[in-house]
Design an enzyme around this catalytic site. Sequence first.
Site, mmCIF file in Angstrom:
data_model
loop_
_atom_site.group_PDB
_atom_site.id
_atom_site.type_symbol
_atom_site.label_atom_id
_atom_site.label_comp_id
_atom_site.label_asym_id
_atom_site.label_seq_id
_atom_site.Cartn_x
_atom_site.Cartn_y
_atom_site.Cartn_z
ATOM 1 N N ARG A 119 0.812 -1.234 0.000
ATOM 2 C CA ARG A 119 0.000 0.000 0.000
ATOM 3 C C ARG A 119 0.841 1.278 0.000
ATOM 4 O O ARG A 119 0.369 2.346 0.360
ATOM 5 C CB ARG A 119 -0.987 0.018 1.169
ATOM 6 C CG ARG A 119 -1.904 -1.181 1.149
ATOM 7 C CD ARG A 119 -3.129 -0.981 2.028
ATOM 8 N NE ARG A 119 -3.953 -2.164 1.960
ATOM 9 C CZ ARG A 119 -3.808 -3.211 2.760
ATOM 10 N NH1 ARG A 119 -2.890 -3.219 3.700
ATOM 11 N NH2 ARG A 119 -4.584 -4.260 2.623
ATOM 12 N N LYS A 141 2.445 11.372 -11.349
ATOM 13 C CA LYS A 141 1.555 10.492 -12.129
ATOM 14 C C LYS A 141 2.325 9.210 -12.420
ATOM 15 O O LYS A 141 3.426 9.250 -12.980
ATOM 16 C CB LYS A 141 1.143 11.150 -13.442
ATOM 17 C CG LYS A 141 0.014 12.135 -13.291
ATOM 18 C CD LYS A 141 -0.503 12.544 -14.656
ATOM 19 C CE LYS A 141 -1.604 13.577 -14.528
ATOM 20 N NZ LYS A 141 -2.028 14.088 -15.840
ATOM 21 N N GLU A 183 7.727 18.021 -25.276
ATOM 22 C CA GLU A 183 7.122 18.369 -23.978
ATOM 23 C C GLU A 183 7.646 19.728 -23.486
ATOM 24 O O GLU A 183 6.947 20.455 -22.787
ATOM 25 C CB GLU A 183 7.391 17.283 -22.926
ATOM 26 C CG GLU A 183 6.816 15.899 -23.260
ATOM 27 C CD GLU A 183 5.320 15.729 -22.947
ATOM 28 O OE1 GLU A 183 4.632 16.725 -22.682
ATOM 29 O OE2 GLU A 183 4.839 14.573 -22.987
ATOM 30 N N ARG A 239 -4.089 21.558 -13.734
ATOM 31 C CA ARG A 239 -3.131 20.538 -14.208
ATOM 32 C C ARG A 239 -3.551 19.941 -15.554
ATOM 33 O O ARG A 239 -2.704 19.464 -16.312
ATOM 34 C CB ARG A 239 -2.958 19.432 -13.155
ATOM 35 C CG ARG A 239 -1.876 18.457 -13.545
ATOM 36 C CD ARG A 239 -1.394 17.573 -12.429
ATOM 37 N NE ARG A 239 -0.371 16.664 -12.922
ATOM 38 C CZ ARG A 239 0.373 15.874 -12.174
ATOM 39 N NH1 ARG A 239 0.207 15.897 -10.855
ATOM 40 N NH2 ARG A 239 1.266 15.074 -12.714
ATOM 41 N N ASN A 243 -1.915 18.622 -20.364
ATOM 42 C CA ASN A 243 -2.269 17.639 -21.391
ATOM 43 C C ASN A 243 -2.440 18.268 -22.768
ATOM 44 O O ASN A 243 -2.994 17.631 -23.674
ATOM 45 C CB ASN A 243 -3.556 16.915 -21.012
ATOM 46 C CG ASN A 243 -3.312 15.979 -19.852
ATOM 47 O OD1 ASN A 243 -2.364 15.222 -19.874
ATOM 48 N ND2 ASN A 243 -4.152 16.054 -18.844
HETATM 49 P P1 NAD Z 1 11.234 5.661 -22.586
HETATM 50 O O1 NAD Z 1 11.196 5.518 -21.143
HETATM 51 O O2 NAD Z 1 10.726 4.556 -23.425
HETATM 52 O O3 NAD Z 1 12.734 5.977 -23.010
HETATM 53 C C1 NAD Z 1 13.047 6.155 -24.352
HETATM 54 C C2 NAD Z 1 14.207 5.220 -24.802
HETATM 55 O O4 NAD Z 1 15.426 5.770 -24.360
HETATM 56 C C3 NAD Z 1 14.114 3.834 -24.241
HETATM 57 O O5 NAD Z 1 14.578 2.922 -25.204
HETATM 58 C C4 NAD Z 1 15.094 3.898 -23.078
HETATM 59 O O6 NAD Z 1 15.610 2.639 -22.712
HETATM 60 C C5 NAD Z 1 16.161 4.776 -23.645
HETATM 61 N N1 NAD Z 1 16.957 5.510 -22.683
HETATM 62 C C6 NAD Z 1 16.551 6.062 -21.519
HETATM 63 N N2 NAD Z 1 17.543 6.793 -21.007
HETATM 64 C C7 NAD Z 1 18.597 6.689 -21.831
HETATM 65 C C8 NAD Z 1 19.907 7.219 -21.838
HETATM 66 N N3 NAD Z 1 20.303 8.089 -20.891
HETATM 67 N N4 NAD Z 1 20.744 6.882 -22.817
HETATM 68 C C9 NAD Z 1 20.327 6.032 -23.820
HETATM 69 N N5 NAD Z 1 19.090 5.528 -23.896
HETATM 70 C C10 NAD Z 1 18.236 5.844 -22.900
HETATM 71 O O7 NAD Z 1 10.447 6.964 -23.075
HETATM 72 P P2 NAD Z 1 10.328 8.441 -22.486
HETATM 73 O O8 NAD Z 1 10.151 9.304 -23.656
HETATM 74 O O9 NAD Z 1 11.386 8.749 -21.506
HETATM 75 O O10 NAD Z 1 8.957 8.400 -21.663
HETATM 76 C C11 NAD Z 1 7.747 8.142 -22.304
HETATM 77 C C12 NAD Z 1 6.769 7.606 -21.280
HETATM 78 O O11 NAD Z 1 6.549 8.581 -20.285
HETATM 79 C C13 NAD Z 1 5.421 7.273 -21.862
HETATM 80 O O12 NAD Z 1 4.997 6.027 -21.376
HETATM 81 C C14 NAD Z 1 4.528 8.376 -21.351
HETATM 82 O O13 NAD Z 1 3.194 7.970 -21.206
HETATM 83 C C15 NAD Z 1 5.158 8.685 -20.034
HETATM 84 N N6 NAD Z 1 4.879 10.026 -19.530
HETATM 85 C C16 NAD Z 1 4.460 10.128 -18.257
HETATM 86 C C17 NAD Z 1 4.235 11.381 -17.725
HETATM 87 C C18 NAD Z 1 3.855 11.513 -16.288
HETATM 88 O O14 NAD Z 1 3.497 12.606 -15.865
HETATM 89 N N7 NAD Z 1 3.941 10.462 -15.502
HETATM 90 C C19 NAD Z 1 4.414 12.520 -18.501
HETATM 91 C C20 NAD Z 1 4.851 12.376 -19.812
HETATM 92 C C21 NAD Z 1 5.093 11.115 -20.312
HETATM 93 N N1 GLY Z 2 2.125 15.034 -18.104
HETATM 94 C C1 GLY Z 2 0.914 15.581 -17.591
HETATM 95 C C2 GLY Z 2 0.853 15.692 -16.120
HETATM 96 O O1 GLY Z 2 1.787 15.337 -15.441
HETATM 97 O O2 GLY Z 2 -0.116 16.128 -15.579
#
Ligand code: NAD
Ligand code: GLY
Length: 358
Positions: A119, A141, A183, A239, A243
Site C-alpha cells: 500500500r 503520475k 514536452e 493541471r 495535457n
Molecule cells: P522511454 O522511457 O521509453 O525511453 C526512451 C528510450 O530511451 C528507451 O529505449 C530507453 O531505454 C532509452 N533511454 C533512456 N535513457 C537513456 C539514456 N540516458 N541513454 C540512452 N538511452 C536511454 O520513453 P520516455 O520518452 O522517456 O517516456 C515516455 C513515457 O513517459 C510514456 O509512457 C509516457 O506515457 C510517459 N509520460 C508520463 C508522464 C507523467 O506525468 N507520468 C508525462 C509524460 C510522459
Molecule cells: N504530463 C501531464 C501531467 O503530469 O499532468
Amino acid sequence: MIEKLQVELGDRTYPIFIGSDILHQSQNFVPYIKSKQVLIVSNVTVAPLYLDNIKSVLTDFQCHEVILPDGEAYKTLEILNLVFDSLLQNRLNRQVTVVALGGGVIGDMAGFAAACYQRGVPFIQVPTTLLSQVDSSVGGKTGVNHALGKNMIGAFYQPQCVVIDTNTLNTLDDRQLSAGIAEVIKYGLINDLEFFVWLENNMQSLLNRNPESLRYAIKASCQNKANVVAEDEKEAGVRALLNLGHTFGHAIETNEGYGTWLHGEAVSIGLLMAAILSYKQGWITEDDKNRVQQCLASANLPYKIPEKMNADDFIKLMSVDKKVKDGVIRLVLMKSIGESFVTSEYDHSLLIETLNGV
Ligand code: NAD
Ligand code: GLY
C-alpha cells in the site's frame, strides 16, 4: 553546480536536483532513503549505462535490482508484476525505497509499483531521458497502459526526490532528444510566451546538447510543472492544461500500437492539431499556428497525422480520454501562444475537419 527546485506539497514536499554528473553525489540520494533496503528498477538499455553509477553511491545499502525489457510496449500490468516478484522474492519490507532509473516508462512503472507495494513504499526518480527529466518524473503520475487506452491504470504517488543528471542525455539518441523537446515546447505554449520565444531562438543549441541550454530548458520546464502540481496535484483544474496535445497524441499512440510513435512525437502532432483547431475556431492567428508548426519542425519533430488515421479512429480513442466528462470530449486548446485553456465549447465539425487533416 546543482540547481534545486521544490515541488511544494505540504508534508509531501520534495526536491528536484538538476546538474551535470550528479549521479555520483550521494547527498542527492542518501537523505531520502528510509531504510537499508533499496530496489533499483531499470531496463536492459539503461542499466548497463548507469546502474553501477547509482550503486556506487549506495554502498551502505542492500541494493537489489530488477531489469525490465525496454519499450512502451512493455508498460503493462504483466511486466509490472516482475517488480512485485522481485520485491517479494527479496523479502523487501514496507520501508524499502524503490529507485526508478530510466526514461518515462520506467519512472511510471516503478512509481506505480511503489504506490501499490504494501500500500505504498517510498521511491526516488532518476530520469535519464529529456522527456522524463522535463515532465514524467515530476508530479507523481504513475501507471501502466491498457490495450484499450494509454496510462489508464495508475495512481498519483509522489517521489521522495528527483535527481536529474543532464550528462545522461549524452547517450540518448537524437530521435529521443527531439521527443523530449516536444514536452518542453508544450510548456511554452501553455503559459509562457517568453520561454516559447527562447525556444524559437535556441532550438539548434538544444539539439546540439549545449549543457547550458539543456539546463535552462530543463529547469524552466520543471519549475513550470512544479508550480502547476503544487496548485492542483490531482488534476481537478489547472493541471489538465499539461495535457495540451495529449488527447490527440494518446489516440495516435494507441491506434498505431504502443511504441510505433514515441510519446513525444505523438504529442508533437497533437500540439499542432490543437493549434490548427484553435486557428479554425478563430482563437489564434494564422501566424501563431505557423509558429507552432515551425518550432516543432525546427526540433525535427513530426507534425503530420498518420495517413491511415481518420476522424472516426480519433473520436473512438479520444472518448476514453481521462478529461471526458459526461460523454463530452474536453480539449486543451489555445487562445494565443502562451495561453491555453480547457474547453468543451468548440465546433464539433471543425474538430472533425482537424482530425481528418483538412
Ligand atoms: P522511454 O522511457 O521509453 O525511453 C526512451 C528510450 O530511451 C528507451 O529505449 C530507453 O531505454 C532509452 N533511454 C533512456 N535513457 C537513456 C539514456 N540516458 N541513454 C540512452 N538511452 C536511454 O520513453 P520516455 O520518452 O522517456 O517516456 C515516455 C513515457 O513517459 C510514456 O509512457 C509516457 O506515457 C510517459 N509520460 C508520463 C508522464 C507523467 O506525468 N507520468 C508525462 C509524460 C510522459
Ligand atoms: N504530463 C501531464 C501531467 O503530469 O499532468
